[in-house]
Design a protein around this motif. Structure first.
Motif, PDB file in Angstrom:
ATOM      1  N   THR A   3       0.859  -1.184   0.000  1.00 48.03           N
ATOM      2  CA  THR A   3       0.000   0.000   0.000  1.00 48.03           C
ATOM      3  C   THR A   3       0.894   1.232   0.000  1.00 48.03           C
ATOM      4  O   THR A   3       2.033   1.182   0.444  1.00 48.03           O
ATOM      5  CB  THR A   3      -0.920   0.040   1.236  1.00 48.03           C
ATOM      6  OG1 THR A   3      -0.120   0.009   2.414  1.00 48.03           O
ATOM      7  CG2 THR A   3      -1.899  -1.115   1.236  1.00 48.03           C
ATOM      8  N   LYS A   4       0.343   2.320  -0.504  1.00 51.10           N
ATOM      9  CA  LYS A   4       1.062   3.593  -0.526  1.00 51.10           C
ATOM     10  C   LYS A   4       0.248   4.609   0.250  1.00 51.10           C
ATOM     11  O   LYS A   4      -0.960   4.735   0.058  1.00 51.10           O
ATOM     12  CB  LYS A   4       1.249   4.070  -1.963  1.00 51.10           C
ATOM     13  CG  LYS A   4       1.864   5.450  -2.064  1.00 51.10           C
ATOM     14  CD  LYS A   4       1.834   5.948  -3.497  1.00 51.10           C
ATOM     15  CE  LYS A   4       2.044   7.436  -3.538  1.00 51.10           C
ATOM     16  NZ  LYS A   4       1.758   7.998  -4.848  1.00 51.10           N
ATOM     17  N   VAL A   5       0.930   5.321   1.139  1.00 55.96           N
ATOM     18  CA  VAL A   5       0.316   6.385   1.916  1.00 55.96           C
ATOM     19  C   VAL A   5       1.196   7.615   1.743  1.00 55.96           C
ATOM     20  O   VAL A   5       2.424   7.498   1.748  1.00 55.96           O
ATOM     21  CB  VAL A   5       0.254   5.999   3.413  1.00 55.96           C
ATOM     22  CG1 VAL A   5      -0.353   7.113   4.235  1.00 55.96           C
ATOM     23  CG2 VAL A   5      -0.505   4.713   3.612  1.00 55.96           C
ATOM     24  N   VAL A   6       0.591   8.778   1.593  1.00 55.03           N
ATOM     25  CA  VAL A   6       1.365  10.016   1.506  1.00 55.03           C
ATOM     26  C   VAL A   6       1.297  10.690   2.870  1.00 55.03           C
ATOM     27  O   VAL A   6       0.223  10.986   3.370  1.00 55.03           O
ATOM     28  CB  VAL A   6       0.833  10.940   0.394  1.00 55.03           C
ATOM     29  CG1 VAL A   6       1.614  12.245   0.366  1.00 55.03           C
ATOM     30  CG2 VAL A   6       0.906  10.238  -0.947  1.00 55.03           C
ATOM     31  N   GLN A   7       2.458  10.882   3.482  1.00 56.92           N
ATOM     32  CA  GLN A   7       2.547  11.526   4.789  1.00 56.92           C
ATOM     33  C   GLN A   7       3.890  12.237   4.893  1.00 56.92           C
ATOM     34  O   GLN A   7       4.670  12.212   3.957  1.00 56.92           O
ATOM     35  CB  GLN A   7       2.334  10.511   5.918  1.00 56.92           C
ATOM     36  CG  GLN A   7       3.223   9.287   5.885  1.00 56.92           C
ATOM     37  CD  GLN A   7       2.782   8.210   6.863  1.00 56.92           C
ATOM     38  OE1 GLN A   7       1.842   7.496   6.618  1.00 56.92           O
ATOM     39  NE2 GLN A   7       3.483   8.100   7.972  1.00 56.92           N
ATOM     40  N   LYS A  66       3.451  -1.890   7.729  1.00 58.87           N
ATOM     41  CA  LYS A  66       4.839  -1.602   8.133  1.00 58.87           C
ATOM     42  C   LYS A  66       5.612  -1.043   6.939  1.00 58.87           C
ATOM     43  O   LYS A  66       5.567  -1.590   5.837  1.00 58.87           O
ATOM     44  CB  LYS A  66       5.539  -2.878   8.625  1.00 58.87           C
ATOM     45  CG  LYS A  66       4.806  -3.617   9.724  1.00 58.87           C
ATOM     46  CD  LYS A  66       4.883  -2.883  11.022  1.00 58.87           C
ATOM     47  CE  LYS A  66       4.206  -3.681  12.129  1.00 58.87           C
ATOM     48  NZ  LYS A  66       4.203  -2.984  13.370  1.00 58.87           N
ATOM     49  N   MET A  67       6.339   0.033   7.163  1.00 58.64           N
ATOM     50  CA  MET A  67       7.096   0.698   6.099  1.00 58.64           C
ATOM     51  C   MET A  67       8.268  -0.151   5.623  1.00 58.64           C
ATOM     52  O   MET A  67       8.934  -0.795   6.421  1.00 58.64           O
ATOM     53  CB  MET A  67       7.706   2.016   6.599  1.00 58.64           C
ATOM     54  CG  MET A  67       6.756   3.011   7.132  1.00 58.64           C
ATOM     55  SD  MET A  67       7.549   4.590   7.559  1.00 58.64           S
ATOM     56  CE  MET A  67       9.030   4.112   8.407  1.00 58.64           C
ATOM     57  N   PHE A  68       8.539  -0.078   4.295  1.00 61.42           N
ATOM     58  CA  PHE A  68       9.760  -0.685   3.766  1.00 61.42           C
ATOM     59  C   PHE A  68      10.498   0.245   2.805  1.00 61.42           C
ATOM     60  O   PHE A  68      11.665   0.041   2.526  1.00 61.42           O
ATOM     61  CB  PHE A  68       9.483  -2.053   3.109  1.00 61.42           C
ATOM     62  CG  PHE A  68       8.758  -1.971   1.791  1.00 61.42           C
ATOM     63  CD1 PHE A  68       9.452  -1.906   0.592  1.00 61.42           C
ATOM     64  CD2 PHE A  68       7.377  -1.988   1.749  1.00 61.42           C
ATOM     65  CE1 PHE A  68       8.786  -1.849  -0.619  1.00 61.42           C
ATOM     66  CE2 PHE A  68       6.697  -1.936   0.550  1.00 61.42           C
ATOM     67  CZ  PHE A  68       7.401  -1.863  -0.646  1.00 61.42           C
ATOM     68  N   ALA A  69       9.844   1.311   2.324  1.00 58.22           N
ATOM     69  CA  ALA A  69      10.507   2.255   1.420  1.00 58.22           C
ATOM     70  C   ALA A  69       9.811   3.614   1.469  1.00 58.22           C
ATOM     71  O   ALA A  69       8.608   3.698   1.731  1.00 58.22           O
ATOM     72  CB  ALA A  69      10.499   1.721  -0.006  1.00 58.22           C
ATOM     73  N   LEU A  70      10.598   4.663   1.192  1.00 56.50           N
ATOM     74  CA  LEU A  70      10.094   6.040   1.155  1.00 56.50           C
ATOM     75  C   LEU A  70      10.622   6.726  -0.097  1.00 56.50           C
ATOM     76  O   LEU A  70      11.784   6.531  -0.473  1.00 56.50           O
ATOM     77  CB  LEU A  70      10.581   6.836   2.367  1.00 56.50           C
ATOM     78  CG  LEU A  70      10.275   6.312   3.761  1.00 56.50           C
ATOM     79  CD1 LEU A  70      11.026   7.128   4.807  1.00 56.50           C
ATOM     80  CD2 LEU A  70       8.796   6.360   4.025  1.00 56.50           C
ATOM     81  N   GLY A  71       9.804   7.569  -0.695  1.00 56.37           N
ATOM     82  CA  GLY A  71      10.248   8.333  -1.853  1.00 56.37           C
ATOM     83  C   GLY A  71       9.489   9.643  -1.940  1.00 56.37           C
ATOM     84  O   GLY A  71       8.376   9.765  -1.435  1.00 56.37           O
ATOM     85  N   GLY A  72      10.088  10.640  -2.598  1.00 53.05           N
ATOM     86  CA  GLY A  72       9.450  11.939  -2.767  1.00 53.05           C
ATOM     87  C   GLY A  72       9.369  12.720  -1.468  1.00 53.05           C
ATOM     88  O   GLY A  72       9.837  12.269  -0.431  1.00 53.05           O
ATOM     89  N   GLY A  73       8.764  13.887  -1.496  1.00 46.90           N
ATOM     90  CA  GLY A  73       8.570  14.701  -0.296  1.00 46.90           C
ATOM     91  C   GLY A  73       9.841  14.913   0.493  1.00 46.90           C
ATOM     92  O   GLY A  73      10.851  15.363  -0.028  1.00 46.90           O
ATOM     93  N   HIS A 131      11.068  -5.324   1.126  1.00 47.26           N
ATOM     94  CA  HIS A 131       9.701  -5.818   1.243  1.00 47.26           C
ATOM     95  C   HIS A 131       9.689  -7.174   1.953  1.00 47.26           C
ATOM     96  O   HIS A 131       8.919  -7.394   2.888  1.00 47.26           O
ATOM     97  CB  HIS A 131       9.080  -5.918  -0.155  1.00 47.26           C
ATOM     98  CG  HIS A 131       7.718  -6.507  -0.188  1.00 47.26           C
ATOM     99  ND1 HIS A 131       7.504  -7.869  -0.244  1.00 47.26           N
ATOM    100  CD2 HIS A 131       6.492  -5.926  -0.176  1.00 47.26           C
ATOM    101  CE1 HIS A 131       6.211  -8.100  -0.265  1.00 47.26           C
ATOM    102  NE2 HIS A 131       5.568  -6.936  -0.226  1.00 47.26           N
ATOM    103  N   ALA A 132      10.551  -8.072   1.521  1.00 51.19           N
ATOM    104  CA  ALA A 132      10.606  -9.419   2.106  1.00 51.19           C
ATOM    105  C   ALA A 132      11.007  -9.378   3.579  1.00 51.19           C
ATOM    106  O   ALA A 132      10.434 -10.107   4.396  1.00 51.19           O
ATOM    107  CB  ALA A 132      11.581 -10.286   1.317  1.00 51.19           C
ATOM    108  N   MET A 133      11.966  -8.524   3.926  1.00 53.40           N
ATOM    109  CA  MET A 133      12.417  -8.436   5.318  1.00 53.40           C
ATOM    110  C   MET A 133      11.279  -7.963   6.221  1.00 53.40           C
ATOM    111  O   MET A 133      11.112  -8.472   7.332  1.00 53.40           O
ATOM    112  CB  MET A 133      13.623  -7.495   5.438  1.00 53.40           C
ATOM    113  CG  MET A 133      14.877  -8.112   4.874  1.00 53.40           C
ATOM    114  SD  MET A 133      16.375  -7.083   4.857  1.00 53.40           S
ATOM    115  CE  MET A 133      16.041  -5.690   5.807  1.00 53.40           C
ATOM    116  N   VAL A 134      10.513  -7.006   5.764  1.00 53.70           N
ATOM    117  CA  VAL A 134       9.402  -6.493   6.570  1.00 53.70           C
ATOM    118  C   VAL A 134       8.269  -7.512   6.606  1.00 53.70           C
ATOM    119  O   VAL A 134       7.683  -7.766   7.664  1.00 53.70           O
ATOM    120  CB  VAL A 134       8.931  -5.120   6.023  1.00 53.70           C
ATOM    121  CG1 VAL A 134       7.655  -4.679   6.706  1.00 53.70           C
ATOM    122  CG2 VAL A 134      10.031  -4.080   6.215  1.00 53.70           C
TER     123      VAL A 134
END
Length: 117
Positions: free
Chosen positions: A17-21, A33-40, A99-102
Motif C-alpha cells: 500500500t502507498k500512503v502520503v505523509q 509496516k514501512m519498507f521504502a520512502l520516496g518523494g517529499g 519488502h521481504a524483510m518487513v
C-alpha cells in the motif's frame, strides 16, 4: 530511477500500500509496516530511503552510495545519495529485499490475510 518508476516498482510487490505523509512523502508499506520512502521529505534530503540487511547497510555506506537514513538509521535504513546512485535493476532488487524483510516479521495470520503465505 525516476520517482514514477520507483513507485511502480514498489507497488508491484505483493500486498503493498502507498500512503502520503510527512511533507508529501510517499510511504510504501506491507501489512502496515514501512519498507521504502520516496518523494517529499526523502527527495528534499537526498534520495530514496529503504530498509536493508546489516551487510547491505555497511556496504552501501562504505561505497558512498548511501548514508544512514534520517530518523531510521538504527533500524538499518539507508538513504541513497541520489535517486540514480544505483542501477535500476539493483535498486529493484533492494526494494524486493526490503519488502521481504518487513513481510517476514509480520504475524503468520497477517501474512496469510495478505496472501503472502
Amino acid at each position: 530511477m525516476t520517482p514514477k518508476a520507483f513507485e511502480t516498482r514498489c507497488l508491484r510487490l505483493p500486498a503493498v500500500t502507498k500512503v502520503v505523509q510527512w511533507e508529501g512523502t510517499s510511504v510504501f508499506k506491507v501489512g502496515g509496516k514501512m519498507f521504502a520512502l520516496g518523494g517529499g521529505f526523502a527527495a528534499r534530503s537526498g534520495g530514496y530511503m529503504f530498509k536493508v540487511s546489516n551487510m547491505a547497510y555497511a556496504m552501501l555506506i562504505e561505497h558512498g552510495l548511501a548514508r544512514p537514513a534520517p530518523y531510521l538509521a538504527r533500524a538499518k535504513w539507508v538513504q541513497l545519495v541520489g535517486n540514480n546512485a544505483l542501477p535500476d535493476a539493483e535498486l529493484t532488487a533492494y526494494l524486493a529485499q526490503a519488502h521481504a524483510m518487513v513481510a517476514t516479521k509480520l504475524t503468520r495470520k497477517s501474512r496469510k490475510a495478505l496472501g503472502l503465505d
